[in-house]
Design a protein around this motif. Sequence first.
Motif, PDB file in Angstrom:
ATOM      1  N   ILE A 285      40.421  39.874  52.728  1.00  0.00           N
ATOM      2  CA  ILE A 285      40.314  39.706  51.277  1.00  0.00           C
ATOM      3  C   ILE A 285      38.916  39.206  50.975  1.00  0.00           C
ATOM      4  O   ILE A 285      38.485  38.174  51.515  1.00  0.00           O
ATOM      5  CB  ILE A 285      41.367  38.722  50.736  1.00  0.00           C
ATOM      6  CG1 ILE A 285      42.778  39.213  51.094  1.00  0.00           C
ATOM      7  CG2 ILE A 285      41.216  38.566  49.228  1.00  0.00           C
ATOM      8  CD1 ILE A 285      43.874  38.220  50.759  1.00  0.00           C
ATOM      9  N   LEU A 286      38.192  39.970  50.160  1.00  0.00           N
ATOM     10  CA  LEU A 286      36.817  39.619  49.805  1.00  0.00           C
ATOM     11  C   LEU A 286      36.805  39.099  48.378  1.00  0.00           C
ATOM     12  O   LEU A 286      37.279  39.769  47.453  1.00  0.00           O
ATOM     13  CB  LEU A 286      35.921  40.863  49.944  1.00  0.00           C
ATOM     14  CG  LEU A 286      34.409  40.692  49.809  1.00  0.00           C
ATOM     15  CD1 LEU A 286      33.702  41.769  50.630  1.00  0.00           C
ATOM     16  CD2 LEU A 286      33.977  40.826  48.353  1.00  0.00           C
ATOM     17  N   VAL A 287      36.311  37.890  48.192  1.00  0.00           N
ATOM     18  CA  VAL A 287      36.248  37.271  46.859  1.00  0.00           C
ATOM     19  C   VAL A 287      34.816  37.340  46.365  1.00  0.00           C
ATOM     20  O   VAL A 287      33.896  36.771  46.977  1.00  0.00           O
ATOM     21  CB  VAL A 287      36.732  35.803  46.901  1.00  0.00           C
ATOM     22  CG1 VAL A 287      36.704  35.206  45.497  1.00  0.00           C
ATOM     23  CG2 VAL A 287      38.135  35.712  47.489  1.00  0.00           C
ATOM     24  N   LEU A 288      34.602  38.075  45.271  1.00  0.00           N
ATOM     25  CA  LEU A 288      33.273  38.217  44.675  1.00  0.00           C
ATOM     26  C   LEU A 288      33.112  37.257  43.504  1.00  0.00           C
ATOM     27  O   LEU A 288      34.039  37.064  42.708  1.00  0.00           O
ATOM     28  CB  LEU A 288      33.052  39.653  44.177  1.00  0.00           C
ATOM     29  CG  LEU A 288      32.766  40.728  45.223  1.00  0.00           C
ATOM     30  CD1 LEU A 288      32.670  42.092  44.548  1.00  0.00           C
ATOM     31  CD2 LEU A 288      31.473  40.434  45.971  1.00  0.00           C
ATOM     32  N   LYS A 289      31.931  36.706  43.406  1.00  0.00           N
ATOM     33  CA  LYS A 289      31.611  35.828  42.272  1.00  0.00           C
ATOM     34  C   LYS A 289      30.141  36.022  41.924  1.00  0.00           C
ATOM     35  O   LYS A 289      29.259  35.783  42.755  1.00  0.00           O
ATOM     36  CB  LYS A 289      31.893  34.365  42.618  1.00  0.00           C
ATOM     37  CG  LYS A 289      31.674  33.423  41.430  1.00  0.00           C
ATOM     38  CD  LYS A 289      32.081  31.994  41.792  1.00  0.00           C
ATOM     39  CE  LYS A 289      31.916  31.070  40.590  1.00  0.00           C
ATOM     40  NZ  LYS A 289      32.321  29.674  40.923  1.00  0.00           N
TER      41      LYS A 289
END
Length: 617
Positions: A571-575
Amino acid sequence: MTLPWKGGRVRLIAAAANDRKLRLFICCMATLGTVAFSLLNPQIIRYTIDSVIGTVPLDAPVFVSRLIEAMGGLDFIRSNLWICALFIAGAALIAELCNIVRNFTGSEIGETIAWRLLNTLYGHIQKLPWNWHVKCQTGDIIQRCTTDVDNIRNFIQNNLSELLRTICIFVVAVIMMFSMDVFMSLVGLSLIPAVFIFSLFYFRHVSRNFELAEKTESAMQAAAQENYTGVRVVRAFGREDWEMKKFAEKTKAHRNVWTKIGKMLGLFWGGSDILSGLQLAIIVAAGIFRSVYGDLSPGTFLAFYAYCNMMIWPVRQLGRILSDLSRTLVATERLREVLASEPETDSPDDLYPQIKGEISFENVSFSYDDKPILHNISFSLKPGQTLAILGATGSGKSSLIHLLGRLYDLEEGGVTTGVTSGVIKIDGIDIRRIARSHLRKNIGLCLQEPFLFSKTIRENIAGLKPDIDISDIKSSAAIAQVHDSIEGFAQGYDTIIGERGVTLSGGQRQRVAIARTLASNTPVLIFDDSLSAVDTETDARIRAAMRDRVKSAAVIIVSHRISSLMQADKILVLKNGTIEDIGSHKELMERVGTYRRIFEMQASGMTDNGVEENQDG
């Protein structure tokens, strides 16, 4: 057929008519024939009145004198006046036959050019990059492919040969008039320059309004297209009155421009009628005066009147033709603007490898119109694994996916629109070395807003594989949890859905789009928030069925629903365009961060607007 655009507007039109040179030659010859035989009749009438009926000595070219002698001389013709009538009727008939040939060939040439321009435009637009389509309005593109092409066709059909005819009539008529009488020629041409200058000035002025009319029509079409496409949203939010008011403003602007054009045209034709009538009155007055005193024969007077009458209309028309020419040049330039846009092309050196689906992003940074979108993105994904992406609106999720499919490209060796860097690889090969067409055929993409065509459900799911077996179509639909709904329709999989799938519910459209992606059976599958319109239970069933179907494919899922992401391998969390965190559901839940905060909010029944998917993100 691909037409050139770099050589100029004339070259573009010439290329579209490349194999119609013979017909163009016939059209020109027919035009010259129309002019020749139309201008011959006043001379036949002149000789008949002056030398056959009257006693004026015959002053005709040698070949005419020889023809008369061969027919028996003037005395024979005087006793058989029907011969003169036959020549007059014959010349008029030949002129009209030439005119018919001119119109037929002109229409065929015009239609051929329009057909080729339309095909060239359509084919070129299909190959233009994603970035071009994002910036252009659909209404404007449609107008260029319809109204602008029609302007070119109408000029070729109606005005091109008419321009040649006008010039020839004027030049030949003036020569013949001066050969008969210099003074009457000067009188007959006295107001012609005024009529021409008035026509030219007027139509140059009105052509500006024609350009404005095209712009208002483009705005009107864009508003209508947008409304027709989003009619269900309009109805759902009760925006009918507001949309009608907005459209009324566009149509009012369009009406005002054409009303002004109509008034200007009315003023022109009325004013030019006055000048034309005055011109004929002057030639009649001068002709009568000179005929009374014996300085001008009746036949010559009638010939002058006929030639002046013939010239007035073409001279008036010349202003309109030049105005239409300016509109045609504007339309051609608008087409060249589209054709000048560089299409996506595959290089002969591009690779066509067998793609298995191993993906890696290595320090990828990307900017769009000098606006930074992604910063140092690095991750890898192997065949059989699933990557989930979570992020707020504008965090770069869709841009990341578009880069993978080369809808946007990382530039090599520099920048063109901002800062781009890094490498994206599939199976260890830089995707910039892989042909776009081959790459996209191996990536199944299901967008957040699925687009369905006005075809049968079977054809929509089949996509680019028209020969796919119906069992595979049904299997894909079953995985997408839409098979039972389709079987419930009267025609089942042969049900024709409305434009953009409007006859289906939002959830059904998304599930048909998912089935289409699964039916493509590609080694890379991307689902860009494509489960947002289905309920949580259906979402879970789809994901469970997908895990059994796509075991060997690399799967990327974009969603703001944690339940859709938690089963993923990574799971890749982009911000703000950067990777805030990456890991499995268990690993991310052990760390304090955005992922755990959103999970807790959704678990408690709350929503987070900050993570709703946005197609532009």
